[in-house]
Design a protein around this motif. Structure first.
Motif, PDB file in Angstrom:
ATOM      1  N   ALA A 133    -122.038   1.049-107.209  1.00 33.23           N
ATOM      2  CA  ALA A 133    -122.094   1.389-105.526  1.00 33.23           C
ATOM      3  C   ALA A 133    -120.678   1.392-105.018  1.00 33.23           C
ATOM      4  CB  ALA A 133    -122.660   0.505-105.004  1.00 33.23           C
ATOM      5  N   GLU A 134    -119.790   0.695-106.187  1.00 31.06           N
ATOM      6  CA  GLU A 134    -118.597   0.625-105.104  1.00 31.06           C
ATOM      7  C   GLU A 134    -117.808   1.158-106.001  1.00 31.06           C
ATOM      8  OE1 GLU A 134    -117.077  -4.092-105.007  1.00 31.06           O
ATOM      9  OE2 GLU A 134    -119.171  -4.900-105.648  1.00 31.06           O
ATOM     10  N   GLY A 135    -117.308   1.170-107.011  1.00 31.03           N
ATOM     11  CA  GLY A 135    -116.837   2.360-107.931  1.00 31.03           C
ATOM     12  C   GLY A 135    -115.318   0.771-108.354  1.00 31.03           C
ATOM     13  N   ALA A 136    -114.608   1.478-109.051  1.00 26.63           N
ATOM     14  CA  ALA A 136    -113.622   0.384-109.620  1.00 26.63           C
ATOM     15  C   ALA A 136    -112.740   0.351-108.536  1.00 26.63           C
ATOM     16  CB  ALA A 136    -113.076   1.406-111.315  1.00 26.63           C
ATOM     17  N   SER A 137    -112.829   0.835-107.667  1.00 26.96           N
ATOM     18  CA  SER A 137    -111.134   0.563-107.361  1.00 26.96           C
ATOM     19  C   SER A 137    -112.092  -0.585-106.227  1.00 26.96           C
ATOM     20  CB  SER A 137    -110.575   1.737-106.092  1.00 26.96           C
ATOM     21  OG  SER A 137    -112.002   1.749-105.499  1.00 26.96           O
ATOM     22  N   GLY A 138    -113.340  -1.330-105.801  1.00 26.18           N
ATOM     23  CA  GLY A 138    -113.557  -1.816-105.219  1.00 26.18           C
ATOM     24  C   GLY A 138    -114.076  -3.403-105.656  1.00 26.18           C
ATOM     25  N   ARG A 139    -113.753  -2.995-107.200  1.00 25.96           N
ATOM     26  CA  ARG A 139    -114.224  -3.898-108.324  1.00 25.96           C
ATOM     27  C   ARG A 139    -112.720  -4.805-108.473  1.00 25.96           C
ATOM     28  NH1 ARG A 139    -117.371  -6.497-106.788  1.00 25.96           N
ATOM     29  NH2 ARG A 139    -116.726  -8.170-108.182  1.00 25.96           N
ATOM     30  N   ARG A 140    -111.820  -3.634-108.301  1.00 28.47           N
ATOM     31  CA  ARG A 140    -110.137  -4.840-108.557  1.00 28.47           C
ATOM     32  C   ARG A 140    -109.956  -5.725-107.875  1.00 28.47           C
ATOM     33  NH1 ARG A 140    -105.308  -3.742-112.099  1.00 28.47           N
ATOM     34  NH2 ARG A 140    -104.031  -4.745-109.911  1.00 28.47           N
ATOM     35  N   ALA A 141    -110.557  -5.062-105.722  1.00 30.99           N
ATOM     36  CA  ALA A 141    -110.357  -5.656-104.960  1.00 30.99           C
ATOM     37  C   ALA A 141    -110.549  -6.552-104.667  1.00 30.99           C
ATOM     38  CB  ALA A 141    -110.298  -4.879-103.757  1.00 30.99           C
ATOM     39  N   ALA A 142    -112.232  -6.899-105.900  1.00 38.33           N
ATOM     40  CA  ALA A 142    -112.789  -7.940-105.167  1.00 38.33           C
ATOM     41  C   ALA A 142    -111.604  -9.664-106.314  1.00 38.33           C
ATOM     42  CB  ALA A 142    -114.057  -8.425-106.224  1.00 38.33           C
ATOM     43  N   VAL A 143    -111.450  -8.733-107.545  1.00 35.52           N
ATOM     44  CA  VAL A 143    -111.273  -9.456-108.761  1.00 35.52           C
ATOM     45  C   VAL A 143    -109.449 -10.057-108.116  1.00 35.52           C
ATOM     46  CG1 VAL A 143    -109.454  -8.934-110.950  1.00 35.52           C
ATOM     47  CG2 VAL A 143    -112.332  -8.209-110.465  1.00 35.52           C
ATOM     48  N   GLU A 144    -108.581  -8.854-107.231  1.00 31.09           N
ATOM     49  CA  GLU A 144    -107.110  -8.953-106.811  1.00 31.09           C
ATOM     50  C   GLU A 144    -107.745 -10.512-106.256  1.00 31.09           C
ATOM     51  OE1 GLU A 144    -103.926  -8.669-106.994  1.00 31.09           O
ATOM     52  OE2 GLU A 144    -104.441  -6.315-108.167  1.00 31.09           O
ATOM     53  N   GLN A 145    -109.181 -10.486-104.937  1.00 32.15           N
ATOM     54  CA  GLN A 145    -109.392 -11.818-104.756  1.00 32.15           C
ATOM     55  C   GLN A 145    -109.223 -12.700-104.478  1.00 32.15           C
ATOM     56  OE1 GLN A 145    -111.885 -10.645-101.603  1.00 32.15           O
ATOM     57  NE2 GLN A 145    -111.572 -11.954 -99.974  1.00 32.15           N
ATOM     58  N   ALA A 146    -109.981 -12.899-105.816  1.00 31.45           N
ATOM     59  CA  ALA A 146    -110.481 -13.932-106.245  1.00 31.45           C
ATOM     60  C   ALA A 146    -109.397 -14.838-106.863  1.00 31.45           C
ATOM     61  CB  ALA A 146    -111.540 -13.535-107.518  1.00 31.45           C
ATOM     62  N   VAL A 147    -108.740 -14.352-107.584  1.00 36.38           N
ATOM     63  CA  VAL A 147    -107.612 -14.279-108.565  1.00 36.38           C
ATOM     64  C   VAL A 147    -106.533 -14.900-107.758  1.00 36.38           C
ATOM     65  CG1 VAL A 147    -105.395 -13.858-110.481  1.00 36.38           C
ATOM     66  CG2 VAL A 147    -107.683 -13.345-110.427  1.00 36.38           C
ATOM     67  N   THR A 148    -106.135 -14.028-106.742  1.00 36.81           N
ATOM     68  CA  THR A 148    -104.781 -14.251-106.175  1.00 36.81           C
ATOM     69  C   THR A 148    -104.924 -15.809-104.780  1.00 36.81           C
ATOM     70  OG1 THR A 148    -105.400 -12.623-104.102  1.00 36.81           O
ATOM     71  CG2 THR A 148    -103.747 -12.639-105.679  1.00 36.81           C
ATOM     72  N   GLY A 149    -106.728 -15.522-104.292  1.00 38.51           N
ATOM     73  CA  GLY A 149    -106.686 -16.885-104.036  1.00 38.51           C
ATOM     74  C   GLY A 149    -106.445 -18.249-104.150  1.00 38.51           C
ATOM     75  N   LEU A 150    -106.591 -18.785-105.702  1.00 33.06           N
ATOM     76  CA  LEU A 150    -105.775 -19.493-106.093  1.00 33.06           C
ATOM     77  C   LEU A 150    -104.797 -19.843-106.955  1.00 33.06           C
ATOM     78  CD1 LEU A 150    -109.326 -19.822-108.348  1.00 33.06           C
ATOM     79  CD2 LEU A 150    -108.246 -21.719-106.038  1.00 33.06           C
ATOM     80  N   GLY A 151    -104.131 -18.588-106.269  1.00 26.82           N
ATOM     81  CA  GLY A 151    -102.578 -18.437-106.750  1.00 26.82           C
ATOM     82  C   GLY A 151    -102.099 -18.140-107.945  1.00 26.82           C
ATOM     83  N   GLY A 152    -102.904 -16.905-108.546  1.00 21.96           N
ATOM     84  CA  GLY A 152    -102.866 -16.518-109.822  1.00 21.96           C
ATOM     85  C   GLY A 152    -102.496 -14.735-108.904  1.00 21.96           C
ATOM     86  N   ARG A 153    -102.398 -14.159-110.042  1.00 21.79           N
ATOM     87  CA  ARG A 153    -101.201 -12.670-110.284  1.00 21.79           C
ATOM     88  C   ARG A 153    -102.429 -12.012-111.231  1.00 21.79           C
ATOM     89  NH1 ARG A 153     -97.227  -9.277-112.823  1.00 21.79           N
ATOM     90  NH2 ARG A 153     -97.111 -10.516-113.913  1.00 21.79           N
ATOM     91  N   VAL A 154    -103.128 -10.687-111.266  1.00 21.78           N
ATOM     92  CA  VAL A 154    -103.570  -9.756-111.870  1.00 21.78           C
ATOM     93  C   VAL A 154    -102.242  -9.067-112.352  1.00 21.78           C
ATOM     94  CG1 VAL A 154    -105.027  -8.224-112.912  1.00 21.78           C
ATOM     95  CG2 VAL A 154    -105.683 -10.196-110.859  1.00 21.78           C
ATOM     96  N   GLU A 155    -102.254  -9.104-113.944  1.00 16.32           N
ATOM     97  CA  GLU A 155    -100.715  -8.315-114.466  1.00 16.32           C
ATOM     98  C   GLU A 155    -101.627  -7.173-115.107  1.00 16.32           C
ATOM     99  OE1 GLU A 155     -98.613  -8.878-118.739  1.00 16.32           O
ATOM    100  OE2 GLU A 155     -98.488 -10.634-117.050  1.00 16.32           O
ATOM    101  N   ALA A 156    -102.720  -7.090-115.486  1.00 15.58           N
ATOM    102  CA  ALA A 156    -103.233  -5.275-116.035  1.00 15.58           C
ATOM    103  C   ALA A 156    -104.753  -5.867-115.318  1.00 15.58           C
ATOM    104  CB  ALA A 156    -102.301  -5.217-117.236  1.00 15.58           C
ATOM    105  N   MET A 157    -105.245  -3.960-114.904  1.00 22.47           N
ATOM    106  CA  MET A 157    -106.734  -3.963-115.451  1.00 22.47           C
ATOM    107  C   MET A 157    -107.287  -3.308-116.033  1.00 22.47           C
ATOM    108  SD  MET A 157    -109.561  -4.908-112.801  1.00 22.47           S
ATOM    109  CE  MET A 157    -111.401  -4.314-113.084  1.00 22.47           C
ATOM    110  N   TYR A 158    -108.172  -3.110-117.315  1.00 18.59           N
ATOM    111  CA  TYR A 158    -108.271  -1.788-117.936  1.00 18.59           C
ATOM    112  C   TYR A 158    -110.111  -1.729-117.949  1.00 18.59           C
ATOM    113  CZ  TYR A 158    -103.663  -1.356-118.786  1.00 18.59           C
ATOM    114  OH  TYR A 158    -102.298  -1.422-118.316  1.00 18.59           O
TER     115      TYR A 158
END
Length: 106
Positions: free
Chosen positions: A20-45
């Motif tokens: 329903a969301e596509g991979a880019s939608g999930r990437r945005a959700a992951v980015e939000q969760a990780v950066t919300g706790l001061g982290g950084r997504v280095e790579a997502m495949y």
């Protein structure tokens, strides 16, 4: 910052959400969760086989990684494994430390 390898497999409901969301939608959700706790997504495949997605993330500490892991697992859309990643230098430091250990039976 501590680095972690995350391997995840979508549940049936999670796969429906991905469709329903596509991979880019999930990437945005992951980015939000990780950066919300001061982290950084280095790579997502995305992958196929045992794991559906593989990430490398940096977090300020292991507690932040645990918080994200708990929230993701509680959502029910993914089964995940998080593996701490150590640099060559960190292993060199560990190898230099003396450890008082006796193997069983010796």
């Amino acid at each position: 910052m501590p680095k972690f390898l995350i391997q995840a497999t979508y549940t049936s409901e999670g796969s429906k959400g991905l469709l329903a969301e596509g991979a880019s939608g999930r990437r945005a959700a992951v980015e939000q969760a990780v950066t919300g706790l001061g982290g950084r997504v280095e790579a997502m495949y995305y992958a196929f086989g045992e794991d559906d997605t593989v990430l490398i993330v940096d977090f300020p500490d292991a507690v932040s990684m645990a918080a994200v892991s708990l929230a993701v697992k509680a959502g029910g859309g993914l089964r995940t494994r998080a593996t701490p990643l150590l640099t060559v230098e960190e292993i060199d430091e560990a190898a230099r430390r003396e450890v008082a250990f006796r193997a069983p039976g010796t």
